[in-house]
Write a protein that holds these residues in place. Sequence first.
Motif, PDB file in Angstrom:
ATOM      1  N   ALA A  53       6.604  -2.372   2.377  1.00 34.78           N
ATOM      2  CA  ALA A  53       5.869  -1.269   1.759  1.00 34.78           C
ATOM      3  C   ALA A  53       6.271   0.045   2.415  1.00 34.78           C
ATOM      4  O   ALA A  53       6.732   0.073   3.561  1.00 34.78           O
ATOM      5  N   VAL A  54       6.095   1.132   1.689  1.00 36.62           N
ATOM      6  CA  VAL A  54       6.466   2.461   2.166  1.00 36.62           C
ATOM      7  C   VAL A  54       5.190   3.271   2.374  1.00 36.62           C
ATOM      8  O   VAL A  54       4.389   3.416   1.445  1.00 36.62           O
ATOM      9  N   TRP A  55       5.001   3.778   3.588  1.00 38.22           N
ATOM     10  CA  TRP A  55       3.854   4.645   3.887  1.00 38.22           C
ATOM     11  C   TRP A  55       4.160   6.028   3.328  1.00 38.22           C
ATOM     12  O   TRP A  55       5.054   6.727   3.796  1.00 38.22           O
ATOM     13  N   GLY A  56       3.425   6.439   2.290  1.00 35.69           N
ATOM     14  CA  GLY A  56       3.774   7.658   1.583  1.00 35.69           C
ATOM     15  C   GLY A  56       3.061   8.914   2.021  1.00 35.69           C
ATOM     16  O   GLY A  56       3.480  10.018   1.657  1.00 35.69           O
ATOM     17  N   GLU A  57       2.011   8.790   2.801  1.00 34.39           N
ATOM     18  CA  GLU A  57       1.165   9.952   3.102  1.00 34.39           C
ATOM     19  C   GLU A  57       1.921  11.052   3.825  1.00 34.39           C
ATOM     20  O   GLU A  57       1.746  12.237   3.540  1.00 34.39           O
ATOM     21  N   THR A  58       2.769  10.680   4.782  1.00 35.09           N
ATOM     22  CA  THR A  58       3.451  11.692   5.588  1.00 35.09           C
ATOM     23  C   THR A  58       4.917  11.866   5.188  1.00 35.09           C
ATOM     24  O   THR A  58       5.667  12.543   5.895  1.00 35.09           O
ATOM     25  N   LYS A  59       5.332  11.275   4.093  1.00 33.88           N
ATOM     26  CA  LYS A  59       6.691  11.470   3.590  1.00 33.88           C
ATOM     27  C   LYS A  59       6.661  12.457   2.426  1.00 33.88           C
ATOM     28  O   LYS A  59       5.722  12.454   1.617  1.00 33.88           O
ATOM     29  N   VAL A  73       8.468  14.392  -1.046  1.00 34.93           N
ATOM     30  CA  VAL A  73       8.972  13.885  -2.329  1.00 34.93           C
ATOM     31  C   VAL A  73      10.422  13.425  -2.202  1.00 34.93           C
ATOM     32  O   VAL A  73      10.803  12.359  -2.696  1.00 34.93           O
ATOM     33  N   ASP A  74      11.251  14.220  -1.526  1.00 32.70           N
ATOM     34  CA  ASP A  74      12.660  13.860  -1.389  1.00 32.70           C
ATOM     35  C   ASP A  74      12.832  12.554  -0.615  1.00 32.70           C
ATOM     36  O   ASP A  74      13.670  11.713  -0.980  1.00 32.70           O
ATOM     37  N   GLN A  75      12.065  12.386   0.440  1.00 31.21           N
ATOM     38  CA  GLN A  75      12.172  11.162   1.231  1.00 31.21           C
ATOM     39  C   GLN A  75      11.770   9.933   0.414  1.00 31.21           C
ATOM     40  O   GLN A  75      12.435   8.894   0.448  1.00 31.21           O
ATOM     41  N   ILE A  76      10.671  10.060  -0.326  1.00 27.56           N
ATOM     42  CA  ILE A  76      10.192   8.913  -1.105  1.00 27.56           C
ATOM     43  C   ILE A  76      11.159   8.573  -2.231  1.00 27.56           C
ATOM     44  O   ILE A  76      11.465   7.396  -2.473  1.00 27.56           O
ATOM     45  N   THR A  77      11.672   9.585  -2.924  1.00 23.38           N
ATOM     46  CA  THR A  77      12.607   9.290  -4.020  1.00 23.38           C
ATOM     47  C   THR A  77      13.891   8.646  -3.493  1.00 23.38           C
ATOM     48  O   THR A  77      14.445   7.738  -4.133  1.00 23.38           O
ATOM     49  N   THR A  78      14.357   9.082  -2.331  1.00 21.69           N
ATOM     50  CA  THR A  78      15.551   8.473  -1.745  1.00 21.69           C
ATOM     51  C   THR A  78      15.314   7.007  -1.424  1.00 21.69           C
ATOM     52  O   THR A  78      16.156   6.133  -1.698  1.00 21.69           O
ATOM     53  N   VAL A 104      -0.371   7.952  -1.733  1.00 24.26           N
ATOM     54  CA  VAL A 104       0.328   9.007  -2.468  1.00 24.26           C
ATOM     55  C   VAL A 104      -0.703   9.789  -3.269  1.00 24.26           C
ATOM     56  O   VAL A 104      -1.428   9.211  -4.091  1.00 24.26           O
ATOM     57  N   THR A 105      -0.768  11.086  -3.051  1.00 22.38           N
ATOM     58  CA  THR A 105      -1.694  11.922  -3.812  1.00 22.38           C
ATOM     59  C   THR A 105      -1.223  12.055  -5.253  1.00 22.38           C
ATOM     60  O   THR A 105      -0.038  11.819  -5.570  1.00 22.38           O
ATOM     61  N   ALA A 106      -2.136  12.477  -6.113  1.00 21.42           N
ATOM     62  CA  ALA A 106      -1.781  12.637  -7.528  1.00 21.42           C
ATOM     63  C   ALA A 106      -0.684  13.679  -7.701  1.00 21.42           C
ATOM     64  O   ALA A 106       0.240  13.496  -8.506  1.00 21.42           O
ATOM     65  N   GLY A 107      -0.755  14.766  -6.936  1.00 18.82           N
ATOM     66  CA  GLY A 107       0.259  15.809  -7.046  1.00 18.82           C
ATOM     67  C   GLY A 107       1.626  15.323  -6.608  1.00 18.82           C
ATOM     68  O   GLY A 107       2.647  15.611  -7.258  1.00 18.82           O
ATOM     69  N   LYS A 108       1.693  14.599  -5.505  1.00 21.95           N
ATOM     70  CA  LYS A 108       2.971  14.081  -5.026  1.00 21.95           C
ATOM     71  C   LYS A 108       3.522  13.042  -6.002  1.00 21.95           C
ATOM     72  O   LYS A 108       4.728  13.007  -6.273  1.00 21.95           O
ATOM     73  N   ALA A 109       2.634  12.205  -6.532  1.00 21.53           N
ATOM     74  CA  ALA A 109       3.074  11.192  -7.499  1.00 21.53           C
ATOM     75  C   ALA A 109       3.672  11.850  -8.735  1.00 21.53           C
ATOM     76  O   ALA A 109       4.707  11.399  -9.256  1.00 21.53           O
ATOM     77  N   ARG A 152      -3.580   5.292  -9.770  1.00 17.26           N
ATOM     78  CA  ARG A 152      -4.399   6.404  -9.274  1.00 17.26           C
ATOM     79  C   ARG A 152      -5.530   5.938  -8.371  1.00 17.26           C
ATOM     80  O   ARG A 152      -5.771   6.520  -7.314  1.00 17.26           O
ATOM     81  N   GLN A 153      -6.241   4.897  -8.779  1.00 20.13           N
ATOM     82  CA  GLN A 153      -7.381   4.451  -7.981  1.00 20.13           C
ATOM     83  C   GLN A 153      -6.947   3.900  -6.634  1.00 20.13           C
ATOM     84  O   GLN A 153      -7.667   4.043  -5.638  1.00 20.13           O
ATOM     85  N   ALA A 154      -5.781   3.278  -6.579  1.00 21.55           N
ATOM     86  CA  ALA A 154      -5.284   2.720  -5.324  1.00 21.55           C
ATOM     87  C   ALA A 154      -4.515   3.745  -4.501  1.00 21.55           C
ATOM     88  O   ALA A 154      -4.164   3.473  -3.358  1.00 21.55           O
ATOM     89  N   ARG A 155      -4.223   4.906  -5.084  1.00 21.74           N
ATOM     90  CA  ARG A 155      -3.436   5.957  -4.437  1.00 21.74           C
ATOM     91  C   ARG A 155      -2.051   5.438  -4.047  1.00 21.74           C
ATOM     92  O   ARG A 155      -1.545   5.697  -2.966  1.00 21.74           O
ATOM     93  N   CYS A 156      -1.437   4.696  -4.946  1.00 23.11           N
ATOM     94  CA  CYS A 156      -0.141   4.055  -4.668  1.00 23.11           C
ATOM     95  C   CYS A 156       0.817   4.249  -5.838  1.00 23.11           C
ATOM     96  O   CYS A 156       0.394   4.520  -6.964  1.00 23.11           O
ATOM     97  N   LEU A 157       2.090   4.066  -5.549  1.00 25.70           N
ATOM     98  CA  LEU A 157       3.132   4.001  -6.558  1.00 25.70           C
ATOM     99  C   LEU A 157       3.798   2.638  -6.497  1.00 25.70           C
ATOM    100  O   LEU A 157       3.966   2.075  -5.409  1.00 25.70           O
ATOM    101  N   THR A 158       4.192   2.121  -7.647  1.00 23.79           N
ATOM    102  CA  THR A 158       5.065   0.953  -7.684  1.00 23.79           C
ATOM    103  C   THR A 158       6.248   1.279  -8.585  1.00 23.79           C
ATOM    104  O   THR A 158       6.141   2.075  -9.515  1.00 23.79           O
TER     105      THR A 158
END
Length: 243
Positions: A23-29, A31-36, A53-58, A80-86
Amino acid sequence: MNPSEPLARLDLGRRERLGMLEAVWGETKDVDQITTILERLHQAGELALVTRVTAGKAAAIETWLRRERPEIGAALEHHRQARCLTSGVLPAADPALGLVQVLCGGTSDLPVAHEAQLALRCHGVSTELVVDVGVAGLHRLLEQLPRLRSARVLIACAGMEGALPTVLAGLLPQPVIGVPVSVGYGVSAGGAAALNGMLASCAPGLSVVNIDNGYGAAMAALRILLALRGAAAADRPSAAPRC
């Protein structure tokens, strides 16, 4: 950062080694880091799970991928409810793993509970959500006991004083994993009171993860389920040899 140094060293062997995806911890990454990272996971043919992952970052991630990498963007989903991306197709539930029920003391605990549910779904585990069964109205929990007996593992998310996992562990025989949630006034201290209460529980065998760590609770449950499935497979008699 050295340009030749990789952004992240992905643990692509984790599924084979441990039975779980990385899994990827998204809170402190950003947009560029997550997309890479999503691009690299896609290239490896691996399902991606990005937590916190916040709604804005997602939205920013989705916009970039749909424009620059549409083959990844088409498979991206913001939970959205889980604050996650898959990214990728979530597997069908494996009946051999059994059911995990995720409970929350109140509706404020739902984001953490949904994170746990999603992490389990990414590994083919069936889940059910049992909402608003905190100890402030104990009758609400007692009414659910017959239903809860069908689960192999229980995950209990609770803020305030964090008493829900203790009650469950004293009433039911399944493994119970407590998740302290950062909900509550003053001395709740961002979930510290719930964490300490769960760690100090007098219910024997209660397991506890870090504050708001729905993903960690899900992976603890997954380890239990994989061990149970392995034990069941070892106990099955082998086929009789043919003459």
